[in-house]
Design an enzyme around this catalytic site. Structure first.
Site, PDB file in Angstrom:
ATOM      1  N   THR A  56       0.817  -1.213   0.000  1.00 17.92           N
ATOM      2  CA  THR A  56       0.000   0.000   0.000  1.00 17.92           C
ATOM      3  C   THR A  56       0.850   1.263   0.000  1.00 17.92           C
ATOM      4  O   THR A  56       0.557   2.229  -0.687  1.00 17.92           O
ATOM      5  CB  THR A  56      -0.876   0.002   1.266  1.00 17.92           C
ATOM      6  OG1 THR A  56      -1.464  -1.290   1.400  1.00 17.92           O
ATOM      7  CG2 THR A  56      -1.947   1.042   1.180  1.00 17.92           C
ATOM      8  N   LYS A  73       5.265  -7.823  13.489  1.00 17.15           N
ATOM      9  CA  LYS A  73       3.920  -7.289  13.285  1.00 17.15           C
ATOM     10  C   LYS A  73       3.021  -8.025  14.270  1.00 17.15           C
ATOM     11  O   LYS A  73       2.741  -9.202  14.105  1.00 17.15           O
ATOM     12  CB  LYS A  73       3.464  -7.515  11.844  1.00 17.15           C
ATOM     13  CG  LYS A  73       2.136  -6.843  11.520  1.00 17.15           C
ATOM     14  CD  LYS A  73       1.737  -6.971  10.042  1.00 17.15           C
ATOM     15  CE  LYS A  73       0.443  -6.212   9.786  1.00 17.15           C
ATOM     16  NZ  LYS A  73       0.002  -6.308   8.379  1.00 17.15           N
ATOM     17  N   THR A 130       3.351  -4.483   4.642  1.00 15.72           N
ATOM     18  CA  THR A 130       3.651  -4.706   6.054  1.00 15.72           C
ATOM     19  C   THR A 130       3.654  -6.186   6.457  1.00 15.72           C
ATOM     20  O   THR A 130       4.305  -6.545   7.435  1.00 15.72           O
ATOM     21  CB  THR A 130       2.641  -3.972   6.954  1.00 15.72           C
ATOM     22  OG1 THR A 130       1.315  -4.400   6.624  1.00 15.72           O
ATOM     23  CG2 THR A 130       2.756  -2.474   6.782  1.00 15.72           C
ATOM     24  N   ASP A 131       2.951  -7.035   5.716  1.00 12.13           N
ATOM     25  CA  ASP A 131       2.759  -8.418   6.187  1.00 12.13           C
ATOM     26  C   ASP A 131       4.066  -9.136   6.498  1.00 12.13           C
ATOM     27  O   ASP A 131       4.185  -9.822   7.509  1.00 12.13           O
ATOM     28  CB  ASP A 131       1.998  -9.240   5.130  1.00 12.13           C
ATOM     29  CG  ASP A 131       0.500  -9.212   5.366  1.00 12.13           C
ATOM     30  OD1 ASP A 131       0.021  -8.251   5.995  1.00 12.13           O
ATOM     31  OD2 ASP A 131      -0.194 -10.142   4.917  1.00 12.13           O
TER      32      ASP A 131
END
Lengths: 429, 429
Positions: free
Chosen positions: A103, A258, A179-180
């Site tokens: 993103t 995360k 981010t994953d």
């Protein structure tokens, strides 16, 4: 209809009645007074809100029914809709942005609504114009993948590209990344490029830039400030510290996870505060920060992906481990229970794996805390079977480090030594 | 020499000089004044400390050099060294303690120094005498295993034994259990015995009872208070909330994880405060607690252990999934990345698993937060491939719930329905 992009029903009517279009600078009186730019909307939009981009870069949704007054302050639509060339200021530091997808690295095309990768410094600056005031940004697209599709091959590509810039005049390099799996990538880069002369920041966003409360711009701005002012090197993940916009956290690339699926402050340094924070435009170092970094830059950009991660649990069938042995894996990282245990039922296969020369490392599924295999009998049994306790290394980091170590070193004793050596702050006190 | 058990060198000399032996009640003046019982010491003891058991049940180590004065207040050694029969008080509530092993369920034999299981209510009361003042304790040893060796067969044994007591006059039941896999056991019991009429508390300890700062006694006392006063049912894990001794936390058995390898407050309710806390002898309910429990007790004590847990990561080789399919597994729980993703590289094998009728559930390795597979394209692809998003179920709990569901239900649609139904607070808002 691009001037009302995405607005329907009540919200469209509201804009038309007030002669306002997407891109207008407006002043809105509701519960508070808001200054900002009317943003376009995309799929799944309701028709009862306007989305406003505040000066801070933060997007908010305002309920139309609660708006008492709205007025245009200026209409610089063209600045938004068109790519403008940005003048460089020779007095500002230079930052390189490499984009890999996710993103953060995307820009919404205001004409089509499609999310497209950021292609140039100009486009980047037009989506986050604040950047051009603090740095001369160069940008390059490496590839464009959601991070769940990032593979070890991508890590190698990123590392090779960074290596090309190890003697450049950049103050730092940003890697825009989904981010994953950002913490897996940051781990690999930390090992492969240990000692890299300038700081590297992986930056992502948890909310896409066309949504209210997108964190993309603030994370990027925070990262640029951090890279310019941190006065150190190393690989970091730079993201919101929590749900507010006060603090951007800079985590060591090997001590971070995360830990939440959706919060903006999803990333956390395990068992400690972040290495640095950026608050009120100031970069602050964590006082207790005594993490370790190698001094000399010696890139080692190879990998062996024949490493399995076994999260042990009651009911784990040792024949799964047997299959891994048969498939000629070279390393196994156990996510054991508690201080670093797996059930007795595993011992026979562990012995076999050890005899075959497979590297066996122990971490804990508790995630926080330190593996200690000398406290209980069962831990001592596992040590006898050849499992190496990996201190407080995070399981995911241990996995990546094993892939990297097995890719760059051959001798079995040296591999064990490297795995327990602090290369890039992956171990802490 | 049992009167100086474990003391050597300086500490032995100190005790002899002061005519003090193990088991004496003493008053010690050092930095503060301490009242307590001199405890024996075991392996790895240094010779510079005394270990004192305070009235709170807490053990502390006191440096001999800092002791200004020591005097005996009484010498009730026989109470400690000998099992005494405890008189029951018919006005007190009845609590049953089932012991399964682990540090908590052990008692140090003061003659031999060996750690042995608690065998009777008498022995239990003599090691934690505070218990007999608040409850009539019955105790039974089910088996004696470190919790890394607890298997699904043990879960069935515990559940069957509990079922026998579903119509008893106990106010609640304690299961003494090793901490490593306590949250897996609590999950199974939550599902298998949903609606069990009285509360069940799994209790462990992070420090063995012969060490300074053992948490065993306080956890047990807190659990008994909780069971007597909580006025509800359900399965809970009852342990220290943090490093201090003020607060004992009572976590829902399906919302809890061991999140630290060694801290006393190792267990945490994921994404929320504990369901209850015991502080200053008072049981307090978490005000935001709107967790769900079934009303009617309908035991379902069967299990199917052909369920695999796959933690996806960059470099995960889909042929490992292929092997799991070949080995005729009936269920797979993915610990995906972020909102519930796995790489495109997995799609072919996932499709195959789905076609074979394997139950496929998605959780997140972030642990905290909710799986949402409709946000990104990749999530929607996985839904199309038949993967069921399991909301905010903790991965370990999802694994155990799948084992339980596949053991008790046959129809594929019913299995999906049960997996998404809130049986025992495993899902929350």
């Amino acid at each position: 209809m691009s001037e009302f992009r995405g607005y329907t029903g009540k919200s469209l009517e509201f804009l038309k009645n007030n002669r306002i279009t997407v891109g207008d600078n407006v002043k809105i009186l509701a519960d508070l007074t808001y200054l900002g730019i009317i943003m376009p909307r995309y799929e799944h939009s309701d028709d009862s809100h306007l989305v406003l981009k505040l000066k801070s870069g933060y997007n908010i949704g305002l309920e139309i029914e609660k708006i008492k007054k709205i007025e245009i302050t200026s209409s610089p639509k063209k600045n938004i809709e068109k790519v403008e060339s940005v003048e460089k200021n020779p007095n500002l530091p230079k930052i390189l942005l490499l984009s890999t997808g996710g993103t953060i690295a995307s820009k919404v095309d205001y004409r089509t609504g499609a999310v497209t990768p950021v292609l140039s410094a100009e486009e980047l600056n037009s989506s986050v114009p604040e950047l051009s005031k603090i740095a001369n940004m160069d940008a390059e697209v490496l590839f464009s993948e959601y991070s769940e599709n990032i593979m070890p091959e991508h890590w190698l590509k990123i590392a090779d590209k960074l290596k090309e810039h190890s003697n450049s005049d950049y103050s730092g390099i940003i890697i825009a990344h989904g981010t994953d799996t950002m913490h897996y990538t940051s781990s690999f880069l930390s090992f492969a490029l240990a000692g890299f002369p300038i700081p590297i920041a992986l930056v992502g966003s948890q909310r896409s830039s066309d949504r209210a409360s997108s964190d993309a711009a603030l994370n990027l701005i925070g990262a640029v400030k951090f890279l310019i002012d941190c006065k150190t090197n190393g690989v970091y993940i730079v993201m919101h510290q929590d749900e507010n916009d006060e603090t951007i956290a800079c985590h060591f690339g090997t001590r971070v996870r995360k830990n939440h699926t959706s919060k903006r402050g999803a990333f956390q340094t395990v068992g400690d505060d972040p290495a640095f924070i950026v608050v009120n435009e100031q970069v602050q170092r964590n006082a207790r920060n005594n993490f370790f970094k190698v001094k000399e830059f010696q890139p080692r950009i190879k990998i062996n992906t024949k490493v399995a991660l076994i999260k042990y649990h009651p009911g784990y069938d040792p024949s799964l481990l047997e299959k891994i042995i048969e498939m000629n894996y070279d390393g196994i990282i156990f996510e054991g229970t508690g201080l670093g245990h797996i059930g007795k039922i595993m011992y026979g296969n562990v012995k076999k794996a050890n005899e075959k020369g497979i590297f066996l490392g122990m971490t804990s599924q508790c995630i926080d805390g330190r593996v200690r295999m000398t406290v209980y009998e069962s831990g001592r049994d596992l040590l006898d079977l050849g499992i190496i306790p990996l201190e407080n290394m995070i399981p995911e980091v241990a996995l990546v480090k094993t892939m990297w170590t097995l890719g760059n070193f051959q001798d079995r004793n040296e591999i064990k030594k490297i795995m327990l050596e602090n290369i890039a702050s992956e171990l802490s006190d």
